[in-house]
Design an enzyme around this catalytic site. Structure first.
Site, PDB file in Angstrom:
ATOM      1  N   SER A 163       1.851  -9.385   1.518  1.00 54.61           N
ATOM      2  CA  SER A 163       1.638  -8.301   2.474  1.00 54.61           C
ATOM      3  C   SER A 163       2.424  -7.044   2.111  1.00 54.61           C
ATOM      4  O   SER A 163       3.533  -7.111   1.575  1.00 54.61           O
ATOM      5  CB  SER A 163       2.056  -8.759   3.870  1.00 54.61           C
ATOM      6  OG  SER A 163       2.032  -7.683   4.793  1.00 54.61           O
TER       7      SER A 163
ATOM      8  N   TYR B 241      -2.049  -1.805   3.485  1.00 54.88           N
ATOM      9  CA  TYR B 241      -2.403  -0.955   4.603  1.00 54.88           C
ATOM     10  C   TYR B 241      -2.431   0.477   4.085  1.00 54.88           C
ATOM     11  O   TYR B 241      -1.639   0.850   3.212  1.00 54.88           O
ATOM     12  CB  TYR B 241      -1.357  -1.038   5.716  1.00 54.88           C
ATOM     13  CG  TYR B 241      -1.299  -2.350   6.453  1.00 54.88           C
ATOM     14  CD1 TYR B 241      -2.307  -2.721   7.330  1.00 54.88           C
ATOM     15  CD2 TYR B 241      -0.214  -3.211   6.292  1.00 54.88           C
ATOM     16  CE1 TYR B 241      -2.245  -3.923   8.027  1.00 54.88           C
ATOM     17  CE2 TYR B 241      -0.133  -4.409   6.987  1.00 54.88           C
ATOM     18  CZ  TYR B 241      -1.156  -4.764   7.849  1.00 54.88           C
ATOM     19  OH  TYR B 241      -1.089  -5.942   8.530  1.00 54.88           O
TER      20      TYR B 241
ATOM     21  N   THR C   9      -6.614  -4.080   4.358  1.00 59.27           N
ATOM     22  CA  THR C   9      -6.741  -4.417   5.775  1.00 59.27           C
ATOM     23  C   THR C   9      -7.119  -3.159   6.556  1.00 59.27           C
ATOM     24  O   THR C   9      -6.426  -2.146   6.480  1.00 59.27           O
ATOM     25  CB  THR C   9      -5.432  -5.009   6.316  1.00 59.27           C
ATOM     26  OG1 THR C   9      -5.142  -6.218   5.607  1.00 59.27           O
ATOM     27  CG2 THR C   9      -5.540  -5.323   7.793  1.00 59.27           C
TER      28      THR C   9
ATOM     29  N   LYS D 259     -10.511  -6.692   4.562  1.00 60.74           N
ATOM     30  CA  LYS D 259     -10.131  -7.641   5.619  1.00 60.74           C
ATOM     31  C   LYS D 259     -10.099  -6.936   6.965  1.00 60.74           C
ATOM     32  O   LYS D 259      -9.521  -5.858   7.093  1.00 60.74           O
ATOM     33  CB  LYS D 259      -8.757  -8.240   5.300  1.00 60.74           C
ATOM     34  CG  LYS D 259      -8.256  -9.273   6.298  1.00 60.74           C
ATOM     35  CD  LYS D 259      -6.932  -9.841   5.824  1.00 60.74           C
ATOM     36  CE  LYS D 259      -6.415 -10.909   6.773  1.00 60.74           C
ATOM     37  NZ  LYS D 259      -5.972 -10.352   8.065  1.00 60.74           N
TER      38      LYS D 259
ATOM     39  N   HIS E 250      -7.613 -10.124  12.938  1.00 57.29           N
ATOM     40  CA  HIS E 250      -6.170 -10.036  12.697  1.00 57.29           C
ATOM     41  C   HIS E 250      -5.427 -11.138  13.451  1.00 57.29           C
ATOM     42  O   HIS E 250      -4.319 -10.936  13.958  1.00 57.29           O
ATOM     43  CB  HIS E 250      -5.628  -8.664  13.112  1.00 57.29           C
ATOM     44  CG  HIS E 250      -4.512  -8.161  12.253  1.00 57.29           C
ATOM     45  ND1 HIS E 250      -4.716  -7.294  11.206  1.00 57.29           N
ATOM     46  CD2 HIS E 250      -3.176  -8.416  12.260  1.00 57.29           C
ATOM     47  CE1 HIS E 250      -3.558  -7.022  10.633  1.00 57.29           C
ATOM     48  NE2 HIS E 250      -2.603  -7.703  11.252  1.00 57.29           N
TER      49      HIS E 250
END
Length: 403
Positions: free
Chosen positions: A136, A160, A186, A276, A300
């Site tokens: 992440s 992100y 994402t 995603k 999520h």
């Protein structure tokens, strides 16, 4: 009258075999955990409440998460009998390459908060078991350190989109240089969801010392000792942050991002692209048309919009809509291997699991992650055998019925 006789020692000996002695408390805990739900119970005891609630919780009234798990719970699996299932093959293809099981380890933030071994523990298990792992943006171990811990693992980097686009470009360049295979973009966090458990617990990074946290520390001394005596807990991709998770997300992430920004992503990333956070059939078509190699049907984990669509229910329609132009994966609510098999039968190519392995991590570090992967793999194999199939490609919609 029933005849009686004194038993021979040879007859008693097999009945008196002692249970193997495990001197490690961690090994004893993990051996007794037969399901992911068992690991969750252990994790709840082993970690402070705010940490457990951050992992376990969802947004607002947590309806999205509850509905996702309820659908998995209430669906019906439909077996076919009298087939040779002596050999089960759980391998599948993800992004054109083989994977040992039809799931990957999803990207999760703050992983070293759950257990001090953090992302390194997860990538080592991923490497041993040939399970793809997505690191992440909000990870607590750097891209380079994760690469060093699992040099032969299939590693993906989750991104992100930040207000500062140059920071995103730098992260993509570092991931490419470190050998990461794919990018997971994402797209369902234009703003932070209202995670009420975190707000009530005063959850922050690093943990803030309050009367509540001090009292909690007294009941979780091992967790606090590990936190205070290992490397400082920070976001590996950020210079520094001291505040709540919601404030961080709102400060960093770009609410102006649109489908056109995928061109910016492609300018910096030429490898496989996974999108995603897809929650409608139309959005699945849009991102597939824009060049996504795989899409993840996901709300999520219920952590953003409450009352969001249940990802599993979208699978058949999205599969029909995108055909073979992109792989269709699904997450949210997966707690068993049977859940994974049901998703595949409905048309998903693979799944992602997040909380399931985090419960293992909290319960026992690397060994706990390995235990979670073992539980899911065994459940997948057993469910496939009981359905009468020996390979993933034999699963079909006739094997499952949704309520």
């Amino acid at each position: 009258m029933t005849g009686r006789q004194l038993p021979r020692w040879s007859e008693l000996a097999p009945l008196m075999r002692p249970k193997p002695i495990r001197f490690s408390a961690t090994e004893r805990r993990l051996a007794d955990a037969l399901t992911i739900a068992d690991l969750r119970t252990v994790a709840r005891k082993r970690t402070p409440r705010s940490v457990f609630d951050y992992t376990d919780g969802a947004a607002e009234a947590e309806i999205s998460l509850h509905r996702a798990r309820s659908l998995f719970h209430d669906l019906e699996l439909r077996p076919s009998i009298l087939h040779d299932v002596s050999s089960i093959d759980t391998t599948t293809t993800m992004l054109g390459r083989p994977a040992a099981v039809p799931f990957s380890f999803a990207p999760t933030g703050f992983t070293r908060l759950m257990h001090h071994e953090g992302e390194r523990a997860v990538v080592r298990v991923a490497q041993r078991r040939a399970i793809p792992y997505a690191l992440s943006t909000m990870g607590t171990t750097s891209i380079e350190d994760v690469a060093a811990a699992g040099p032969d693992a299939r590693k993906w980097f989750q991104l992100y989109v930040w207000r500062d686009r140059s920071a995103g470009e730098d992260l993509m360049a570092r991931a490419k240089a470190a050998g990461f295979e794919a990018l997971v973009l994402t797209v369902d966090v234009p703003v932070a969801g209202a995670r009420l458990r975190d707000a009530r617990n005063g959850f922050s990074i690093p943990p803030a010392l309050t009367v509540k946290t001090v009292l909690d520390a007294a009941t979780h001394p091992a967790w606090w000792l590990n936190l205070l005596t290992t490397e400082t807990l920070t976001f590996a991709s950020l210079t520094a942050w001291s505040g709540t998770v919601a404030d961080l997300l709102d400060r960093l992430f770009d609410p102006t991002m649109t489908i056109e920004d995928l061109e910016w992503i492609r300018a910096s990333w030429d490898g496989p692209l996974i999108i995603k956070g897809i929650q409608t059939v139309e959005d699945a078509r849009r991102v597939t048309d824009a060049g996504a190699d795989a899409i993840v049907l996901s709300n999520h984990g219920g952590r953003q919009l409450d009352r969001a669509p249940v990802p599993l229910r979208l699978v058949p329609d999205v599969r029909d809509a995108v055909g073979d132009r992109a792989q269709v994966w699904v997450d949210t609510g997966i707690m068993t291997g049977a859940d994974i098999v049901a998703a595949l039968a409905l048309g998903a190519d693979a799944t992602m699991v997040g909380r399931a392995y985090l419960y293992g991590l909290m319960a026992g570090g690397e060994r706990g992650v390995d235990r979670a992967a073992d539980i899911l793999t065994r459940e997948i194999r057993r469910t496939m055998a009981l359905l009468g199939v020996t390979s993933i490609d034999q699963l079909g919609s006739h094997h499952v019925r949704l309520p």
